[in-house]
Design an enzyme around this catalytic site. Structure first.
Site, short mmCIF file in Angstrom:
data_model
loop_
_atom_site.label_atom_id
_atom_site.label_comp_id
_atom_site.label_asym_id
_atom_site.label_seq_id
_atom_site.Cartn_x
_atom_site.Cartn_y
_atom_site.Cartn_z
N GLU A 65 -3.12 -9.27 3.64
CA GLU A 65 -3.62 -9.85 4.90
C GLU A 65 -5.14 -9.86 4.93
O GLU A 65 -5.75 -10.60 5.72
CB GLU A 65 -3.05 -9.09 6.09
CG GLU A 65 -3.78 -7.84 6.50
CD GLU A 65 -3.62 -6.68 5.53
OE1 GLU A 65 -4.35 -5.67 5.67
OE2 GLU A 65 -2.77 -6.76 4.63
N CYS A 74 0.83 -1.21 0.00
CA CYS A 74 0.00 0.00 0.00
C CYS A 74 0.87 1.26 0.00
O CYS A 74 1.49 1.57 -1.00
CB CYS A 74 -0.98 -0.05 1.16
SG CYS A 74 -2.51 0.85 0.82
N HIS A 114 -4.02 -5.01 0.12
CA HIS A 114 -3.76 -5.63 1.43
C HIS A 114 -3.85 -7.15 1.36
O HIS A 114 -4.95 -7.71 1.41
CB HIS A 114 -4.75 -5.09 2.47
CG HIS A 114 -4.45 -3.70 2.91
ND1 HIS A 114 -3.70 -3.42 4.03
CD2 HIS A 114 -4.77 -2.50 2.36
CE1 HIS A 114 -3.58 -2.11 4.16
NE2 HIS A 114 -4.21 -1.53 3.16
#
Length: 415
Positions: free
Chosen positions: A389, A303, A387
């Site tokens: 995760e 990011c 992202h």
């Protein structure tokens, strides 16, 4: 006549009793609060529009950039994501608060965003993991909330005009005109928000994803704790560290401005440049550190870290119209053609036309064609704009952690 008189005699007491009951009911209604709340807060946008609603959480007046998030779940993770510093989040999911708040789902210890804007705050909290209601947590964190807003209409406006600066206010002494002027006089452009959310001192992170939630690919994992990773905290989410720990990393987190030479003195097997808020062109110190590290050890940018690496490679960034915020963004991995449904949260992108030879665009966002990932093979560098995760969101991109871990494993073999 006698019969009519008798009926009237019987009816009179009944009407009297009914009258007394009606008076009592009206008195009771007047004494009881209405089952709804009247507007007591406002969202005022720089375009001059005023959106009245019902306040909850903290009181006060806040100014920030207004963005919308299309995720259907994970309102707590969004609320505690440091990347939202300097922003108000409009939740397009209409019911927010239904599972309460719990410590395990925090992405940071502090909620850094300016406020949240929702259609309806759920009146009943129902989840076995809940520890407190949403409103109580927001009050503790000094985050302003507003409900009963037409979030569909507001989202459409932001899509048409682009992200707007807004003011959330629970103070009825301030006029709309004052708040409009406050919104017009504020801008997120050029603001270094990383320095507001990063840690003051470094720390060790060893916690991995809980066993009941684990989903890492076994063939991409390294032995537990076998890889020494230094993570620059630009506003790092806890689940990024949990995922990397699950893949075998022992993590040392350092502040955003930590000198590159000190990082290299730690002899790491890799360096992470994390997610974070604000304008990537406003953090030249982070770019300079990245320049000194790239090529010496494997690096991963996520990011904001992706945007920092893009500048370190020699490229530039630009601001998107309304950004990418949600858990349903399709991304194509160009080398394989694989499509991932990804979780995203960013308002800026790397301009691929400005990247030098040797840097490959590895992923593109299928909604607008923007650069969503890069690799610089000669420098052992990779980055993704979204992202992996996925907290909240799908797990399609978790393999990015595995790819980075394997890059570190190969680098460590050659030390």
């Amino acid at each position: 006549q006698e019969m009519a008189h008798a009926r009237a005699s019987r009816t009179a007491p009944t009407l009297a009793r009914r009258g007394r009951r009606n008076v009592a009911a009206e008195a009771s209604a007047a004494a009881s609060p209405a089952p709804w709340k009247n507007p007591d807060a406002r969202l005022v946008l720089e375009d001059g529009s005023v959106w009245p609603g019902v306040g909850f959480g903290a009181k006060g007046t806040r100014v920030a950039e207004v963005v919308f998030n299309t995720a259907l779940t994970g309102y707590q993770e969004i609320l505690t994501d440091p990347s939202y510093a300097g922003q108000f989040v409009v939740y397009t999911q209409p019911h927010i608060g239904n599972v309460g708040i719990n410590e395990d789902d925090m992405e940071s210890k502090t909620a850094y965003l300016g406020g949240i804007i929702i259609r309806e705050q759920t009146k009943v909290v129902s989840n076995y993991r809940s520890e407190k209601p949403l409103g109580d947590y927001m009050q503790q964190q000094d985050v302003v909330g507003i409900s009963e807003i037409d979030t569909r209409g507001l989202t459409l406006r932001l899509r048409e005009t682009g992200s707007l600066v807004g003011v959330l206010c629970t103070d009825d002494t301030k006029t709309d005109e004052e708040l409009i002027e406050q919104a017009k006089s504020w801008s997120i452009l050029g603001k270094d928000l990383i320095s507001e959310v990063t840690v003051d001192e470094g720390y060790e992170w060893k916690d991995s994803t809980g066993e009941e939630w684990e989903f890492a690919q076994e063939d991409l994992k390294a032995p537990a704790g076998s890889l020494n990773l230094v993570a620059y905290d630009f506003g790092i989410k806890q689940n990024i560290m949990r995922r990397l720990a699950s893949y075998g990393c022992s993590i040392r987190v350092v502040p955003a401005s930590f000198p590159a030479e000190k990082v290299l003195e730690m002899n790491p097997d890799g360096v992470l440049f994390s997610n974070g808020p604000g304008d990537p062109s406003a953090v030249p110190y982070a770019v300079e550190n990245a320049k000194q590290i790239v090529g010496k050890v494997p690096v991963l940018g996520i990011c904001m870290g992706h945007q920092v690496l893009g500048q370190a490679f020699g490229g530039t960034t630009f601001k998107l119209k309304f950004g990418h915020h949600g858990g349903n963004h399709p991304v194509r991995h160009l080398p394989t053609g694989r499509v991932e449904i990804s979780s995203q949260n960013h308002n800026y992108a790397v301009d691929p036309e400005t990247l030098p030879d040797g840097v490959e665009v590895t992923h593109i966002n299928l909604n607008d064609g923007t650069c969503a990932g890069m690799a610089y093979p000669a420098m052992n560098a990779m980055s993704i704009q979204y992202h992996p995760e996925a907290s909240p969101g799908p797990h399609d991109s978790d393999c990015s952690f595995g790819d980075f871990v394997q890059m570190m494993v190969e680098f460590k073999k050659g030390k």
